[in-house]
Enzyme design. Structure first.
Site, PDB file in Angstrom:
ATOM      1  N   LYS A 264     -18.246  39.861  38.844  1.00 37.83           N
ATOM      2  CA  LYS A 264     -17.693  40.759  37.818  1.00 37.83           C
ATOM      3  C   LYS A 264     -16.343  41.329  38.239  1.00 37.83           C
ATOM      4  CE  LYS A 264     -22.054  42.227  35.938  1.00 37.83           C
ATOM      5  NZ  LYS A 264     -23.129  43.076  36.363  1.00 37.83           N
ATOM      6  N   ARG A 265     -16.162  41.394  39.536  1.00 35.92           N
ATOM      7  CA  ARG A 265     -14.917  41.916  40.074  1.00 35.92           C
ATOM      8  C   ARG A 265     -13.718  41.086  39.602  1.00 35.92           C
ATOM      9  NH1 ARG A 265     -13.368  40.765  44.981  1.00 35.92           N
ATOM     10  NH2 ARG A 265     -15.240  39.525  45.291  1.00 35.92           N
TER      11      ARG A 265
END
Ligand code: GLU
Length: 525
Positions: A264-265
């Protein structure tokens, strides 16, 4: 290459209809782009060989699995066009089956109850690591006597069930031929006595996968490389349970631009979010297949039907695949340009409606039953001005942006000015180069005069262009058409960049065009 020879040999043996593949997503989150890619490869392989593609919902983690996530997974797979032939099977509905296998393993001493406490296990782990050994379970409970076990159970001591890895299997090494990575070897002793269930009714991943893959007659397991370390454990279980071994193909990891595993980063990982942003399913399919697969030449555009023909394991790379969002944008733009204007308008409309720019009005017309009863014809109105806007005009607006649209959601930002009652922009935006306020006003006055004379029936982009360019030549703006056309474009759009002013003026119509020029004059004076 040795690996390649093996895999083509293996594939030669496939007869149409024999292939059975599956994906086993856990409904503990929305459909992940990595799972979608794994699905795509499974789907392509199944379709290519006229086999079956099975959906199995791996909901053994009751605490984290939800119906909503399962729905999200199914909906988005369907949206991508990756429909399953069988299933969904749910592991939560198959507990009886797993229980029988656990009992069998316990009975045959291929598994045992481990009563070690969490603290004890952690201490052992720390100790093993401190002496430079792999942090495997010591095997302390492996040889408990039936009496000891009975006593522990009687006392209600919590336990888990471990695989007994000390028993003899053929050889100390687990070797398998991965269809992508070639020969892979694991040292059996390094697997330790891994856990296979939390209780008789709570089997864990490695065990359920083996049982389900067998029961569902899965022939090929195509999954992410992050599961490679699970494979020897699953093979060991297959050996002990005397089950056939499916073929394995581990897909390369998807990496973020910094080459670490995609998370998700880096980027959005939920397929639903890409869908919401206005990526087309065909673009995502095309993009995802290139995350790890390459044709022999340098083509980049592939439809699902063409991929079914062209897909081969040979085309899959071993190295991690880098997720490049600008590539996705480029591919999506390509597919947007292939759409008919009608289709593209239909696709963009929900975005305009969601942002409150346009509203659908549903008119129900009654017909005698013989003619089909009633039909509902949607028409549209501009929310702020309450004017009707017909589909053809919406098509004209979308048409202006088809070339530059990269994702459908951008249509809001690009076209909102068409639907606004009043534009909001700073005075400075009207200034072209070093124009003075006075010059801007002169240009706007000139536009009012010239455009005011044009009859409604001649109000077309072509005419406007001809008339205004004539004016440019004759007037002070002769050396630079920006002197006349920049303030016009900004007056009409309130934006730094947009489509050309003539096309925009045509769509806005004479009245609105003149009104917006007047408003610009009010801003400048
Ligand atoms: N639940 C696992 C996953 O989603 C399935 C792995 C497998 O295919 O065996 O990654």
């Amino acid at each position: 290459m040795k690996g390649n020879l093996k895999r083509s040999e293996a594939l030669k043996l496939i007869r149409p209809g024999e292939i059975r593949v599956r994906i086993a997503p856990s409904p503990t989150g929305p459909l992940h782009i990595g799972t979608a890619r794994t699905t795509l490869f499974n789907y392509l392989f199944a379709k290519k060989y006229k086999g079956s593609f099975i959906l199995r919902i791996e909901d053994t983690d009751i605490g984290r699995s939800t119906k909503e996530f399962e729905e999200d997974i199914k909906q988005n797979l369907k949206w991508l066009g990756l429909e399953w032939d069988e299933g969904p099977y749910r592991q939560s509905e198959r507990k009886e089956i797993y229980r029988k296998y656990i009992e069998k393993l316990l009975k045959e001493k291929s598994a045992y109850c481990c009563f070690c406490s969490k603290e004890e296990l952690e201490e052992q782990r720390q100790y093993k690591m401190s002496i430079g050994e792999p942090p495997l379970y010591s095997g302390k409970c492996r040889n408990l006597t039936p009496a000891q076990i009975k006593k522990n159970l009687g006392q209600g001591k919590p336990f888990i069930i471990r695989f007994n890895n000390s028993q003899k299997t053929d050889g100390e090494k687990i070797i398998f031929n991965d269809l992508i990575r070639g020969k892979i070897e694991f040292n059996k002793t390094l697997l330790g006595d891994f856990a296979i269930a939390k209780s008789l009714d709570a089997p864990l991943y490695n065990l359920v996968v083996v049982i389900d893959d067998f029961k569902m007659k899965i022939t090929h397991i195509i999954r992410g490389e992050d599961h490679i370390s699970n494979t020897p454990k699953q093979i060991l279980l297959q050996k002990v349970l005397k089950l056939p071994q499916p073929k394995y193909a581990h897909l390369p990891l998807i990496l973020g631009p910094d080459k670490s595993k995609l998370s998700k980063r880096h980027n959005t990982v939920a397929v639903s979010k890409y869908r919401k942003d206005g990526y087309l399913p065909e673009a995502l399919i095309n993009f995802m297949v290139l995350l790890g697969w390459n044709p022999k030449d340098n083509r980049e555009i592939f439809s699902l039907p063409s991929l079914i023909k062209e897909f081969t394991f040979e085309g899959i790379q071993k190295a991690g695949a880098i997720f490049n969002i600008s590539k996705l944008d480029w591919i999506n733009g390509f597919y947007i340009r292939q759409k008919s204007i009608k289709k593209l308008t239909e696709l963009c409309l929900p975005y305009l409606i969601e942002k409150g720019l346009v509203e659908p009005i549903f008119k129900t017309e009654q017909y005698p039953p013989a003619y089909g009863g009633k039909i509902i014809t949607p028409s549209y109105q501009i929310s702020e001005t309450r004017e009707n806007i017909n589909f053809e005009n919406l098509e004209k607006i979308i048409n202006l942006y088809q070339e530059r649209l990269k994702k459908l959601s951008e249509i809001v930002e690009l076209t909102d000015f068409f639907f606004r009652l009043k534009l909001n922009y700073p005075k400075e935006l009207l200034r072209w180069k070093d124009m003075t306020d006075k010059e801007i006003k002169e240009s706007l006055d000139k536009l009012t005069k010239v455009l005011g004379k044009i009859k409604e029936k001649n109000w077309t982009a072509l005419n406007l262009e001809e008339i205004l360019l004539k004016e440019v030549k004759a007037g002070r703006a002769s050396k630079d058409r920006g002197y006349l056309l920049w303030p016009l474009r900004v007056a009409l759009t309130g934006k730094k960049t947009s489509a050309g002013p003539f096309e925009i003026a045509e769509i806005l119509g004479k009245e609105k065009t003149l009104k917006r020029i007047k408003e610009a004059i009010n801003i400048i004076i």
